[in-house]
Structures are given as structure tokens and as C-alpha cells.
Write a protein that holds these residues in place. Structure first.
Motif, PDB file in Angstrom:
ATOM      1  N   ILE A  29       1.168 -12.084  -1.215  1.00  0.00           N
ATOM      2  CA  ILE A  29      -0.153 -11.635  -2.232  1.00  0.00           C
ATOM      3  C   ILE A  29       0.067 -11.863  -3.655  1.00  0.00           C
ATOM      4  O   ILE A  29       1.376 -11.772  -3.973  1.00  0.00           O
ATOM      5  CB  ILE A  29      -0.330 -10.165  -1.781  1.00  0.00           C
ATOM      6  CG1 ILE A  29      -1.660  -9.710  -2.279  1.00  0.00           C
ATOM      7  CG2 ILE A  29       0.861  -9.360  -2.218  1.00  0.00           C
ATOM      8  CD1 ILE A  29      -2.299  -8.174  -1.562  1.00  0.00           C
ATOM      9  N   THR A  30      -0.839 -11.893  -4.275  1.00  0.00           N
ATOM     10  CA  THR A  30      -0.699 -12.079  -5.889  1.00  0.00           C
ATOM     11  C   THR A  30      -0.541 -10.723  -6.340  1.00  0.00           C
ATOM     12  O   THR A  30      -1.094  -9.615  -5.976  1.00  0.00           O
ATOM     13  CB  THR A  30      -1.952 -12.953  -6.683  1.00  0.00           C
ATOM     14  OG1 THR A  30      -3.082 -12.040  -6.424  1.00  0.00           O
ATOM     15  CG2 THR A  30      -1.910 -14.363  -6.192  1.00  0.00           C
ATOM     16  N   ILE A  31      -0.216 -10.541  -7.737  1.00  0.00           N
ATOM     17  CA  ILE A  31      -0.222  -9.090  -8.286  1.00  0.00           C
ATOM     18  C   ILE A  31      -1.345  -8.970  -8.480  1.00  0.00           C
ATOM     19  O   ILE A  31      -1.614  -7.672  -8.258  1.00  0.00           O
ATOM     20  CB  ILE A  31       0.695  -9.373  -9.709  1.00  0.00           C
ATOM     21  CG1 ILE A  31       2.124  -9.660  -9.590  1.00  0.00           C
ATOM     22  CG2 ILE A  31       0.372  -8.093 -10.734  1.00  0.00           C
ATOM     23  CD1 ILE A  31       2.902  -8.679  -8.982  1.00  0.00           C
ATOM     24  N   ASP A  32      -2.453  -9.539  -8.860  1.00  0.00           N
ATOM     25  CA  ASP A  32      -3.947  -9.067  -8.853  1.00  0.00           C
ATOM     26  C   ASP A  32      -4.297  -8.696  -7.588  1.00  0.00           C
ATOM     27  O   ASP A  32      -4.935  -7.461  -7.491  1.00  0.00           O
ATOM     28  CB  ASP A  32      -4.674 -10.264  -9.408  1.00  0.00           C
ATOM     29  CG  ASP A  32      -6.162  -9.760  -9.796  1.00  0.00           C
ATOM     30  OD1 ASP A  32      -6.199  -8.856 -10.360  1.00  0.00           O
ATOM     31  OD2 ASP A  32      -7.005 -10.488  -9.396  1.00  0.00           O
ATOM     32  N   GLY A  33      -4.168  -9.263  -6.431  1.00  0.00           N
ATOM     33  CA  GLY A  33      -4.406  -8.844  -5.160  1.00  0.00           C
ATOM     34  C   GLY A  33      -3.852  -7.546  -4.762  1.00  0.00           C
ATOM     35  O   GLY A  33      -4.587  -6.678  -4.180  1.00  0.00           O
ATOM     36  N   LEU A  34      -2.445  -7.321  -5.253  1.00  0.00           N
ATOM     37  CA  LEU A  34      -1.920  -6.079  -4.846  1.00  0.00           C
ATOM     38  C   LEU A  34      -2.355  -4.957  -5.675  1.00  0.00           C
ATOM     39  O   LEU A  34      -2.743  -3.721  -5.245  1.00  0.00           O
ATOM     40  CB  LEU A  34      -0.518  -6.145  -4.979  1.00  0.00           C
ATOM     41  CG  LEU A  34       0.413  -4.924  -5.050  1.00  0.00           C
ATOM     42  CD1 LEU A  34       0.441  -4.335  -3.653  1.00  0.00           C
ATOM     43  CD2 LEU A  34       2.048  -5.083  -5.491  1.00  0.00           C
ATOM     44  N   ARG A  35      -2.864  -5.104  -6.892  1.00  0.00           N
ATOM     45  CA  ARG A  35      -3.299  -4.101  -8.009  1.00  0.00           C
ATOM     46  C   ARG A  35      -4.591  -3.745  -7.375  1.00  0.00           C
ATOM     47  O   ARG A  35      -4.846  -2.431  -7.281  1.00  0.00           O
ATOM     48  CB  ARG A  35      -3.502  -4.864  -9.088  1.00  0.00           C
ATOM     49  CG  ARG A  35      -3.847  -3.602 -10.032  1.00  0.00           C
ATOM     50  CD  ARG A  35      -3.443  -4.358 -11.709  1.00  0.00           C
ATOM     51  NE  ARG A  35      -4.075  -3.356 -12.786  1.00  0.00           N
ATOM     52  CZ  ARG A  35      -3.854  -3.394 -14.034  1.00  0.00           C
ATOM     53  NH1 ARG A  35      -3.338  -4.813 -14.457  1.00  0.00           N
ATOM     54  NH2 ARG A  35      -4.456  -2.717 -14.709  1.00  0.00           N
ATOM     55  N   LYS A  36      -5.392  -4.876  -6.874  1.00  0.00           N
ATOM     56  CA  LYS A  36      -6.727  -4.404  -6.238  1.00  0.00           C
ATOM     57  C   LYS A  36      -6.734  -3.479  -4.930  1.00  0.00           C
ATOM     58  O   LYS A  36      -7.343  -2.459  -4.767  1.00  0.00           O
ATOM     59  CB  LYS A  36      -7.408  -5.700  -6.000  1.00  0.00           C
ATOM     60  CG  LYS A  36      -8.053  -6.346  -7.166  1.00  0.00           C
ATOM     61  CD  LYS A  36      -8.677  -7.435  -6.876  1.00  0.00           C
ATOM     62  CE  LYS A  36      -9.291  -8.062  -8.332  1.00  0.00           C
ATOM     63  NZ  LYS A  36      -9.958  -9.537  -8.066  1.00  0.00           N
ATOM     64  N   ARG A  37      -5.703  -3.798  -4.096  1.00  0.00           N
ATOM     65  CA  ARG A  37      -5.421  -2.910  -3.137  1.00  0.00           C
ATOM     66  C   ARG A  37      -4.932  -1.587  -3.428  1.00  0.00           C
ATOM     67  O   ARG A  37      -5.216  -0.554  -2.772  1.00  0.00           O
ATOM     68  CB  ARG A  37      -4.162  -3.779  -2.062  1.00  0.00           C
ATOM     69  CG  ARG A  37      -5.242  -4.731  -1.291  1.00  0.00           C
ATOM     70  CD  ARG A  37      -3.856  -5.380  -0.221  1.00  0.00           C
ATOM     71  NE  ARG A  37      -4.276  -6.458   0.246  1.00  0.00           N
ATOM     72  CZ  ARG A  37      -4.044  -6.664   1.658  1.00  0.00           C
ATOM     73  NH1 ARG A  37      -3.236  -6.130   2.425  1.00  0.00           N
ATOM     74  NH2 ARG A  37      -4.516  -8.082   1.917  1.00  0.00           N
ATOM     75  N   LEU A  38      -4.168  -1.374  -4.433  1.00  0.00           N
ATOM     76  CA  LEU A  38      -3.759  -0.200  -4.652  1.00  0.00           C
ATOM     77  C   LEU A  38      -4.938   0.646  -5.116  1.00  0.00           C
ATOM     78  O   LEU A  38      -4.988   1.882  -5.154  1.00  0.00           O
ATOM     79  CB  LEU A  38      -2.275  -0.406  -5.761  1.00  0.00           C
ATOM     80  CG  LEU A  38      -1.119  -0.937  -5.075  1.00  0.00           C
ATOM     81  CD1 LEU A  38      -0.207  -1.181  -6.225  1.00  0.00           C
ATOM     82  CD2 LEU A  38      -0.506   0.295  -4.291  1.00  0.00           C
ATOM     83  N   VAL A  39      -5.642   0.139  -6.173  1.00  0.00           N
ATOM     84  CA  VAL A  39      -6.866   0.654  -6.772  1.00  0.00           C
ATOM     85  C   VAL A  39      -7.614   1.275  -5.572  1.00  0.00           C
ATOM     86  O   VAL A  39      -8.228   2.087  -6.055  1.00  0.00           O
ATOM     87  CB  VAL A  39      -7.414  -0.511  -7.637  1.00  0.00           C
ATOM     88  CG1 VAL A  39      -8.894   0.259  -8.139  1.00  0.00           C
ATOM     89  CG2 VAL A  39      -6.686  -0.476  -9.168  1.00  0.00           C
ATOM     90  N   ALA A  40      -7.937   0.404  -4.725  1.00  0.00           N
ATOM     91  CA  ALA A  40      -8.831   0.776  -3.693  1.00  0.00           C
ATOM     92  C   ALA A  40      -8.335   2.046  -2.772  1.00  0.00           C
ATOM     93  O   ALA A  40      -9.069   2.775  -2.107  1.00  0.00           O
ATOM     94  CB  ALA A  40      -9.133  -0.334  -2.693  1.00  0.00           C
ATOM     95  N   SER A  41      -7.045   2.260  -2.833  1.00  0.00           N
ATOM     96  CA  SER A  41      -6.423   3.410  -2.329  1.00  0.00           C
ATOM     97  C   SER A  41      -6.817   5.006  -2.695  1.00  0.00           C
ATOM     98  O   SER A  41      -6.368   5.816  -1.948  1.00  0.00           O
ATOM     99  CB  SER A  41      -4.951   3.189  -1.913  1.00  0.00           C
ATOM    100  OG  SER A  41      -4.148   3.536  -3.218  1.00  0.00           O
ATOM    101  N   GLY A  42      -7.189   5.012  -3.932  1.00  0.00           N
ATOM    102  CA  GLY A  42      -7.698   6.364  -4.197  1.00  0.00           C
ATOM    103  C   GLY A  42      -7.944   6.591  -5.713  1.00  0.00           C
ATOM    104  O   GLY A  42      -7.641   5.525  -6.495  1.00  0.00           O
ATOM    105  N   PRO A  43      -8.707   7.631  -6.072  1.00  0.00           N
ATOM    106  CA  PRO A  43      -9.070   7.799  -7.407  1.00  0.00           C
ATOM    107  C   PRO A  43      -8.038   7.769  -8.328  1.00  0.00           C
ATOM    108  O   PRO A  43      -8.114   7.413  -9.779  1.00  0.00           O
ATOM    109  CB  PRO A  43      -9.982   9.229  -7.620  1.00  0.00           C
ATOM    110  CG  PRO A  43      -9.438   9.715  -6.121  1.00  0.00           C
ATOM    111  CD  PRO A  43      -9.179   8.555  -5.302  1.00  0.00           C
ATOM    112  N   ARG A  44      -6.679   8.569  -8.243  1.00  0.00           N
ATOM    113  CA  ARG A  44      -5.545   8.496  -9.045  1.00  0.00           C
ATOM    114  C   ARG A  44      -5.195   7.204  -9.526  1.00  0.00           C
ATOM    115  O   ARG A  44      -4.918   6.837 -10.678  1.00  0.00           O
ATOM    116  CB  ARG A  44      -4.787   9.507  -8.677  1.00  0.00           C
ATOM    117  CG  ARG A  44      -5.162  11.033  -8.389  1.00  0.00           C
ATOM    118  CD  ARG A  44      -4.025  11.872  -8.053  1.00  0.00           C
ATOM    119  NE  ARG A  44      -3.081  12.036  -8.912  1.00  0.00           N
ATOM    120  CZ  ARG A  44      -2.163  12.880  -9.117  1.00  0.00           C
ATOM    121  NH1 ARG A  44      -1.985  13.653  -7.774  1.00  0.00           N
ATOM    122  NH2 ARG A  44      -1.194  13.194 -10.111  1.00  0.00           N
ATOM    123  N   VAL A  45      -4.965   6.430  -8.375  1.00  0.00           N
ATOM    124  CA  VAL A  45      -4.389   5.038  -8.470  1.00  0.00           C
ATOM    125  C   VAL A  45      -5.481   4.037  -9.370  1.00  0.00           C
ATOM    126  O   VAL A  45      -5.219   3.352 -10.109  1.00  0.00           O
ATOM    127  CB  VAL A  45      -4.054   4.406  -7.275  1.00  0.00           C
ATOM    128  CG1 VAL A  45      -3.367   3.120  -7.312  1.00  0.00           C
ATOM    129  CG2 VAL A  45      -3.126   5.210  -6.558  1.00  0.00           C
TER     130      VAL A  45
END
Length: 85
Positions: A29-45
């Protein structure tokens, strides 16, 4: 794919966590893809890692760009830009 995610400085303070290990159902996965997955995991992230926020990223202790491809067992570190003074 198992990844170790580390958070530093204000990112760590916003998330109230210094490190976590996550499993991603992908071989890479790319850094951008990982960041998007993390952002989707919750409001704090989402707030800490939002796209318009300047966040630097290192993989295995080397600075990388958002298109860098992450592989199994990598250590990813998110941190704000550092200024000197």
C-alpha cells in the motif's frame, strides 16, 4: 500485512497513542493509501492526519513521499514538520 505505526509530537498528542500495530488486507500500500485508511478509522485520526495538514512520514526511519509503497513488517512514523529556532 502487519505494520507498526508510530505517532510523534502533536500527532501523538491528538491521538493519545504513541504506537500501534495494525493489519492491512493487502500485500502493499502507498503512504497515501495508508493515510486514507487511517483517516477513515475515526474522527480523532481524521483530524490528526487530515489531508490538508502538513504531516511528514518516515518508513523504517527514512523520509518518504506519499507515493512510497509500504511492504510487510514496515515501521511507519507520522510527525509534523519540525522547525528550528
Amino acid at each position: 500485512m502487519k505494520l507498526t505505526i508510530k505517532y510523534f509530537a502533536s500527532v501523538r498528542e491528538q491521538l493519545d497513542v504513541a504506537q500501534e500495530t495494525i493489519e492491512i488486507d493487502a500485500q502493499h500500500i502507498t503512504i497515501d493509501g495508508l493515510r486514507k485508511r487511517l483517516v477513515a478509522s475515526g474522527p480523532r485520526v481524521a483530524e490528526a492526519l487530515r489531508e490538508d495538514k502538513p504531516v511528514r512520514v518516515a518508513v523504517n526511519q527514512e523520509m518518504v513521499t506519499s507515493s512510497f509503497v509500504i511492504r510487510q513488517d514496515s515501521e511507519i512514523a507520522f510527525f509534523p514538520p519540525v522547525t528550528g529556532g
